[in-house]
Design a protein around this motif. Structure first.
Motif, PDB file in Angstrom:
ATOM      1  N   ARG A  19      41.152  10.884  23.676  1.00 45.22           N
ATOM      2  CA  ARG A  19      40.829  12.235  24.162  1.00 45.22           C
ATOM      3  C   ARG A  19      42.075  13.285  23.873  1.00 45.22           C
ATOM      4  O   ARG A  19      42.387  14.416  24.010  1.00 45.22           O
ATOM      5  CB  ARG A  19      40.617  12.651  25.321  1.00 45.22           C
ATOM      6  N   ALA A  20      43.002  13.021  24.261  1.00 46.31           N
ATOM      7  CA  ALA A  20      44.052  13.965  24.655  1.00 46.31           C
ATOM      8  C   ALA A  20      45.296  13.600  22.959  1.00 46.31           C
ATOM      9  O   ALA A  20      46.496  14.922  23.046  1.00 46.31           O
ATOM     10  CB  ALA A  20      45.362  12.402  25.450  1.00 46.31           C
ATOM     11  N   GLY A  21      44.649  13.287  22.244  1.00 42.04           N
ATOM     12  CA  GLY A  21      44.953  13.250  21.137  1.00 42.04           C
ATOM     13  C   GLY A  21      46.789  13.019  20.879  1.00 42.04           C
ATOM     14  O   GLY A  21      47.213  13.072  20.230  1.00 42.04           O
ATOM     15  N   ASN A  22      46.544  11.781  21.329  1.00 41.72           N
ATOM     16  CA  ASN A  22      47.416  11.373  21.172  1.00 41.72           C
ATOM     17  C   ASN A  22      47.955   9.925  20.545  1.00 41.72           C
ATOM     18  O   ASN A  22      49.414   9.390  20.017  1.00 41.72           O
ATOM     19  CB  ASN A  22      48.083  10.761  22.657  1.00 41.72           C
ATOM     20  N   TYR A  23      46.690   9.684  20.123  1.00 39.66           N
ATOM     21  CA  TYR A  23      46.785   8.909  18.297  1.00 39.66           C
ATOM     22  C   TYR A  23      47.364   9.235  16.964  1.00 39.66           C
ATOM     23  O   TYR A  23      47.077  11.054  17.046  1.00 39.66           O
ATOM     24  CB  TYR A  23      45.539   8.079  17.865  1.00 39.66           C
ATOM     25  N   ARG A  24      47.905   8.961  16.227  1.00 39.74           N
ATOM     26  CA  ARG A  24      48.897   9.680  15.210  1.00 39.74           C
ATOM     27  C   ARG A  24      47.755   9.591  14.209  1.00 39.74           C
ATOM     28  O   ARG A  24      47.510   8.318  14.111  1.00 39.74           O
ATOM     29  CB  ARG A  24      50.177   8.208  14.342  1.00 39.74           C
ATOM     30  N   ILE A  25      47.245  10.426  13.571  1.00 44.14           N
ATOM     31  CA  ILE A  25      46.070  10.254  12.545  1.00 44.14           C
ATOM     32  C   ILE A  25      46.834  10.366  11.710  1.00 44.14           C
ATOM     33  O   ILE A  25      47.655  11.270  10.955  1.00 44.14           O
ATOM     34  CB  ILE A  25      45.298  11.914  12.001  1.00 44.14           C
ATOM     35  N   SER A  26      46.239   9.128  10.860  1.00 47.93           N
ATOM     36  CA  SER A  26      46.769   8.656   9.498  1.00 47.93           C
ATOM     37  C   SER A  26      46.039   9.027   8.696  1.00 47.93           C
ATOM     38  O   SER A  26      46.683   9.157   7.263  1.00 47.93           O
ATOM     39  CB  SER A  26      45.787   6.809   9.426  1.00 47.93           C
ATOM     40  N   ASP A  27      44.897   9.873   8.243  1.00 48.00           N
ATOM     41  CA  ASP A  27      44.094  10.261   7.281  1.00 48.00           C
ATOM     42  C   ASP A  27      42.999  12.021   8.104  1.00 48.00           C
ATOM     43  O   ASP A  27      42.801  11.277   8.782  1.00 48.00           O
ATOM     44  CB  ASP A  27      43.272   9.441   6.563  1.00 48.00           C
ATOM     45  N   GLU A  28      42.558  12.309   7.056  1.00 45.42           N
ATOM     46  CA  GLU A  28      41.237  13.165   7.659  1.00 45.42           C
ATOM     47  C   GLU A  28      40.090  13.533   6.454  1.00 45.42           C
ATOM     48  O   GLU A  28      40.241  13.016   5.198  1.00 45.42           O
ATOM     49  CB  GLU A  28      42.063  14.242   7.933  1.00 45.42           C
ATOM     50  N   LEU A  29      39.304  13.252   6.778  1.00 44.67           N
ATOM     51  CA  LEU A  29      38.203  13.876   6.001  1.00 44.67           C
ATOM     52  C   LEU A  29      37.265  15.354   6.530  1.00 44.67           C
ATOM     53  O   LEU A  29      37.464  15.921   7.455  1.00 44.67           O
ATOM     54  CB  LEU A  29      37.084  12.170   5.868  1.00 44.67           C
ATOM     55  N   ASP A  30      37.486  16.381   5.120  1.00 46.45           N
ATOM     56  CA  ASP A  30      36.908  17.169   5.735  1.00 46.45           C
ATOM     57  C   ASP A  30      35.341  17.468   4.325  1.00 46.45           C
ATOM     58  O   ASP A  30      35.544  17.543   3.403  1.00 46.45           O
ATOM     59  CB  ASP A  30      38.019  18.581   4.778  1.00 46.45           C
ATOM     60  N   LEU A  31      34.972  17.721   5.322  1.00 44.20           N
ATOM     61  CA  LEU A  31      33.103  18.006   4.759  1.00 44.20           C
ATOM     62  C   LEU A  31      32.261  19.530   4.686  1.00 44.20           C
ATOM     63  O   LEU A  31      31.734  19.424   4.414  1.00 44.20           O
ATOM     64  CB  LEU A  31      32.591  17.545   6.245  1.00 44.20           C
ATOM     65  N   HIS A  32      33.585  20.344   4.580  1.00 46.96           N
ATOM     66  CA  HIS A  32      33.171  22.015   4.760  1.00 46.96           C
ATOM     67  C   HIS A  32      32.618  21.655   3.234  1.00 46.96           C
ATOM     68  O   HIS A  32      33.107  20.779   2.624  1.00 46.96           O
ATOM     69  CB  HIS A  32      34.659  22.486   4.843  1.00 46.96           C
ATOM     70  N   GLY A  33      31.373  22.501   3.289  1.00 48.34           N
ATOM     71  CA  GLY A  33      31.476  22.973   2.083  1.00 48.34           C
ATOM     72  C   GLY A  33      30.158  21.951   1.212  1.00 48.34           C
ATOM     73  O   GLY A  33      29.671  22.263  -0.017  1.00 48.34           O
ATOM     74  N   THR A  34      29.745  20.770   2.058  1.00 44.76           N
ATOM     75  CA  THR A  34      28.686  20.252   1.506  1.00 44.76           C
ATOM     76  C   THR A  34      27.693  20.415   2.358  1.00 44.76           C
ATOM     77  O   THR A  34      27.587  21.233   3.283  1.00 44.76           O
ATOM     78  CB  THR A  34      29.003  18.662   1.843  1.00 44.76           C
ATOM     79  N   ASN A  35      25.947  19.925   1.458  1.00 49.86           N
ATOM     80  CA  ASN A  35      25.233  19.598   2.717  1.00 49.86           C
ATOM     81  C   ASN A  35      25.220  18.830   3.140  1.00 49.86           C
ATOM     82  O   ASN A  35      25.987  17.333   2.880  1.00 49.86           O
ATOM     83  CB  ASN A  35      23.544  20.255   1.470  1.00 49.86           C
ATOM     84  N   LEU A  36      23.515  18.552   3.991  1.00 51.24           N
ATOM     85  CA  LEU A  36      23.506  17.177   4.410  1.00 51.24           C
ATOM     86  C   LEU A  36      23.246  16.464   3.807  1.00 51.24           C
ATOM     87  O   LEU A  36      24.622  15.162   4.163  1.00 51.24           O
ATOM     88  CB  LEU A  36      22.454  17.655   5.728  1.00 51.24           C
ATOM     89  N   LYS A  37      22.778  15.795   2.630  1.00 50.28           N
ATOM     90  CA  LYS A  37      22.731  15.160   2.105  1.00 50.28           C
ATOM     91  C   LYS A  37      24.194  14.672   1.330  1.00 50.28           C
ATOM     92  O   LYS A  37      24.292  12.732   1.946  1.00 50.28           O
ATOM     93  CB  LYS A  37      21.661  14.971   0.862  1.00 50.28           C
ATOM     94  N   GLN A  38      25.109  15.040   0.998  1.00 52.78           N
ATOM     95  CA  GLN A  38      26.013  15.196   0.223  1.00 52.78           C
ATOM     96  C   GLN A  38      27.335  14.866   1.544  1.00 52.78           C
ATOM     97  O   GLN A  38      28.319  13.599   1.120  1.00 52.78           O
ATOM     98  CB  GLN A  38      26.463  16.237  -0.383  1.00 52.78           C
TER      99      GLN A  38
END
Length: 209
Positions: A116-135
């Motif tokens: 919750r505090a955001g104290n874990y190092r983020i290993s990777d990310e996924l951006d779902l912008h620009g997709t419809n629900l099925k995609q």
């Protein structure tokens, strides 16, 4: 640490986009033909009175045949995705600014507080912008299926706030909240701190494979 293959994820996104465009071509052609048929129906009926038409099951527009072939080809070439999620029609709606928070039973409180505090190092990310629900669902499921053995097992999923959605409702955010709670690899997730995307993204703690 095993790196996630971004090339496969990019290929999947392209496959889904191409498939959508092909399906749209087919639907557009069918709609155009339907409009033409409706406009000419009276004239056709007058001209064909007393005539028995021959049935030709292969009478398709060339563009429709090409598009349909592309769809079949893409389906054959799609990356293997095991979907453990349900397609429930009713999900709990959330607002653009709602905080998303979930934790599996048995997860230590200290672990969840750190997430919750955001104290874990983020290993990777996924951006779902620009997709419809099925995609978005297919991409998310594939990502969680393949994103294994990250060093910290904490990733960021960017779903956005839905300001461009119909009625300004965050449809994608609502479903990401639902899907993540169902996925067996997800131990916990929580809305990001403002520095990491705020209400438009979540930290996700994954079970090691």
């Amino acid at each position: 640490m095993v790196n996630f293959d971004k090339k496969n994820l990019k290929a999947l996104k392209k496959q889904l986009k191409d498939k959508q465009r092909s399906e749209e071509v087919v639907q557009q052609k069918k709609q155009q033909q339907k409009q033409i048929d409706n406009l000419d129906q009276d004239y056709f009926q007058d001209a064909m009175q007393g005539v028995s038409p021959l049935v030709d099951d292969t009478a398709y527009h060339v563009s429709e045949k090409v598009a349909a072939k592309r769809i079949r080809h893409q389906q054959d070439d799609e990356l293997m995705i095991t979907d453990p999620l349900s397609d429930e029609l009713e999900v709990t709606e959330v607002t653009s600014e709602d905080t998303l928070s979930f934790c599996q039973t048995g997860i230590q409180k200290s672990v969840f507080r750190k997430l919750r505090a955001g104290n874990y190092r983020i290993s990777d990310e996924l951006d779902l912008h620009g997709t419809n629900l099925k995609q978005a669902k297919q991409i998310l499921v594939y990502y969680l299926q393949e994103a294994v053995q990250f060093e910290s097992c904490c990733v960021r999923i960017i779903h956005g706030k839905g300001h461009r959605s119909g009625n300004n409702k965050p449809v994608l955010k609502t479903y990401v909240n639902h899907w993540l709670q169902e996925h067996p690899r997800v131990l916990a997730f929580h809305t990001c701190k403002s520095r990491d995307g705020g209400a438009g993204a979540v930290y996700v703690l994954l079970r090691r494979s």
